[in-house]
Design a protein around this motif. Structure first.
Motif, mmCIF file in Angstrom:
data_model
loop_
_atom_site.group_PDB
_atom_site.id
_atom_site.type_symbol
_atom_site.label_atom_id
_atom_site.label_comp_id
_atom_site.label_asym_id
_atom_site.label_seq_id
_atom_site.Cartn_x
_atom_site.Cartn_y
_atom_site.Cartn_z
ATOM 1 N N UNK A 21 -9.549 4.752 -10.047
ATOM 2 C CA UNK A 21 -8.602 5.837 -9.817
ATOM 3 C C UNK A 21 -9.002 7.066 -10.646
ATOM 4 N N UNK A 22 -8.660 8.235 -10.097
ATOM 5 C CA UNK A 22 -8.944 9.503 -10.771
ATOM 6 C C UNK A 22 -7.928 10.516 -10.263
ATOM 7 N N UNK A 23 -7.483 11.438 -11.119
ATOM 8 C CA UNK A 23 -6.481 12.439 -10.724
ATOM 9 C C UNK A 23 -6.918 13.161 -9.452
ATOM 10 N N UNK A 24 -6.032 13.205 -8.442
ATOM 11 C CA UNK A 24 -6.317 13.938 -7.204
ATOM 12 C C UNK A 24 -7.191 13.186 -6.214
ATOM 13 N N UNK A 25 -7.626 11.957 -6.604
ATOM 14 C CA UNK A 25 -8.545 11.171 -5.765
ATOM 15 C C UNK A 25 -9.779 12.033 -5.441
ATOM 16 N N UNK A 26 -10.347 11.946 -4.232
ATOM 17 C CA UNK A 26 -11.569 12.719 -3.963
ATOM 18 C C UNK A 26 -11.291 13.911 -3.035
ATOM 19 N N UNK A 27 -10.526 13.690 -1.968
ATOM 20 C CA UNK A 27 -10.265 14.776 -1.019
ATOM 21 C C UNK A 27 -9.612 15.968 -1.717
ATOM 22 N N UNK A 28 -8.572 15.717 -2.507
ATOM 23 C CA UNK A 28 -7.889 16.840 -3.149
ATOM 24 C C UNK A 28 -8.716 17.474 -4.260
ATOM 25 N N UNK A 29 -9.576 16.698 -4.919
ATOM 26 C CA UNK A 29 -10.453 17.300 -5.933
ATOM 27 C C UNK A 29 -11.409 18.302 -5.268
ATOM 28 N N UNK A 30 -11.966 17.905 -4.115
ATOM 29 C CA UNK A 30 -12.857 18.820 -3.385
ATOM 30 C C UNK A 30 -12.066 20.021 -2.853
ATOM 31 N N UNK A 31 -10.865 19.730 -2.306
ATOM 32 C CA UNK A 31 -10.040 20.799 -1.751
ATOM 33 C C UNK A 31 -9.644 21.806 -2.833
ATOM 34 N N UNK A 32 -9.250 21.287 -4.002
ATOM 35 C CA UNK A 32 -8.805 22.188 -5.074
ATOM 36 C C UNK A 32 -9.963 23.003 -5.645
ATOM 37 N N UNK A 33 -11.175 22.444 -5.634
ATOM 38 C CA UNK A 33 -12.346 23.203 -6.095
ATOM 39 C C UNK A 33 -12.570 24.406 -5.174
ATOM 40 N N UNK A 35 0.831 -1.202 0.000
ATOM 41 C CA UNK A 35 0.000 0.000 0.000
ATOM 42 C C UNK A 35 0.868 1.256 0.000
ATOM 43 N N UNK A 36 0.397 2.291 -0.702
ATOM 44 C CA UNK A 36 1.132 3.556 -0.747
ATOM 45 C C UNK A 36 0.323 4.679 -0.114
ATOM 46 N N UNK A 37 1.034 5.617 0.537
ATOM 47 C CA UNK A 37 0.389 6.781 1.162
ATOM 48 C C UNK A 37 0.238 7.950 0.187
ATOM 49 N N UNK A 38 0.593 7.762 -1.067
ATOM 50 C CA UNK A 38 0.591 8.884 -2.016
ATOM 51 C C UNK A 38 -0.719 9.671 -1.991
ATOM 52 N N UNK A 39 -0.598 11.001 -2.150
ATOM 53 C CA UNK A 39 -1.805 11.834 -2.151
ATOM 54 C C UNK A 39 -2.256 12.172 -3.563
ATOM 55 N N UNK A 40 -1.378 11.914 -4.560
ATOM 56 C CA UNK A 40 -1.800 12.301 -5.920
ATOM 57 C C UNK A 40 -1.272 11.407 -7.041
ATOM 58 N N UNK A 41 -0.320 10.525 -6.749
ATOM 59 C CA UNK A 41 0.195 9.668 -7.831
ATOM 60 C C UNK A 41 -0.789 8.533 -8.098
ATOM 61 N N UNK A 42 -1.135 8.328 -9.353
ATOM 62 C CA UNK A 42 -2.119 7.305 -9.685
ATOM 63 C C UNK A 42 -1.545 5.904 -9.463
ATOM 64 N N UNK A 43 -2.328 5.014 -8.828
ATOM 65 C CA UNK A 43 -1.829 3.660 -8.567
ATOM 66 C C UNK A 43 -1.381 2.925 -9.830
#
Length: 271
Positions: A142-154, A73-81
């Motif tokens: 998978x999707x760029x930015x996952x969900x938390x960062x997509x909401x945060x960036x919006x 498992x990886x802790x990455x916050x934005x790299x696509x699996x």
């Protein structure tokens, strides 16, 4: 140090688990040999810096060492699996489990599979995160930015436009979130907010869809995050929290607030 932090947590009553600080510390060890470090492991969480080549190198090494039961498992916050795990022979055992800083007090974990992740890998990861007291969520793909960062960036994007266009000052913008939206979102999400702010979601859409579309159509393009607005925001925030001297104290204060909020949320759930 880990020891100091854990003792402070025990003192303030937020130490997780049934074991004492000493018992927990006895279970933590440092190892510089990868093979020895992962011997007997059933779940391996990689937490290196956000560098694709570095992470790939580690997973390639792990791939040669581990058996067919361990989850990688990886802790990455934005790299696509799919980019992280490509070409590994244990690819079905690979998944992203993205925690949120500081993970001890913010329980969310985004579990992100890729096309070749075995469903049992997702299920086992989800069960483990639940067992240790985190709040896992499953992404179906998978999707760029996952969900938390997509909401945060919006949110950041619109905040940036409002400040850049001179609608509101940077400090007042932050107040809109901390003393407004954020208070609500500490307990319920945007979809439940819709549900409660009308007679259910369908009724909300009937009432507000036209107004929402009207506002959303006035949103500008994706900001560059450069130029005058950077200076404007940076100046306002640096006056409030001078860089670098006040950052650590403010981070400590933030973590204390999150500790209190985590306690309150636990209490509210048990009530």
């Amino acid at each position: 140090s880990v020891s100091t932090q854990m003792k402070e947590m025990e003192k303030s009553g937020v130490l997780k688990g049934a074991l004492s600080v000493e018992q927990q510390l006895a279970l933590i060890s440092v190892c510089t040999d990868l093979k020895a470090a992962v011997e007997g492991a059933t779940f391996i969480q990689e937490c290196t810096p956000e560098n694709l080549e570095l992470k790939k190198k580690i997973f390639n090494q792990l791939d040669l060492i581990v058996g067919d039961n361990v989850i990688l498992s990886s802790s990455t916050s934005c790299l696509l699996p799919s980019k992280l795990f490509t070409g590994l022979k244990h690819i079905k055992q690979c998944i992203v489990s993205h925690p949120v800083n500081p993970p001890y007090f913010v329980p969310l974990v985004e579990i992100v599979p890729h096309a070749e992740t075995d469903p049992s890998t997702t299920e086992r990861t989800y069960a483990l995160m639940r067992k240790i007291g985190q709040s896992p969520v499953k992404l179906n793909r998978e999707i760029e930015g996952f969900v938390l960062n997509r909401l945060q960036y919006a949110v950041i994007s619109e905040a940036w436009r409002l400040v850049g266009e001179g609608v509101i000052s940077p400090t007042d913008l932050d107040l809109v979130m901390s003393d407004g939206l954020g208070m609500r979102y500490a307990f319920i999400g945007p979809l439940e907010t819709m549900h409660l702010n009308a007679e259910g979601v369908s009724n909300y859409c009937e009432r507000y869809a036209e107004g929402m579309r009207l506002v959303l159509n006035t949103f500008g393009p994706v900001p560059e995050f450069s130029g005058e607005t950077v200076q404007k925001v940076n100046q306002a925030l640096s006056e409030k929290i001078p860089v670098p001297k006040a950052l650590d104290a403010r981070r400590k204060w933030r973590d204390e607030c999150l500790t209190g909020l985590a306690k309150l949320k636990t209490q509210m759930k048990s009530d």
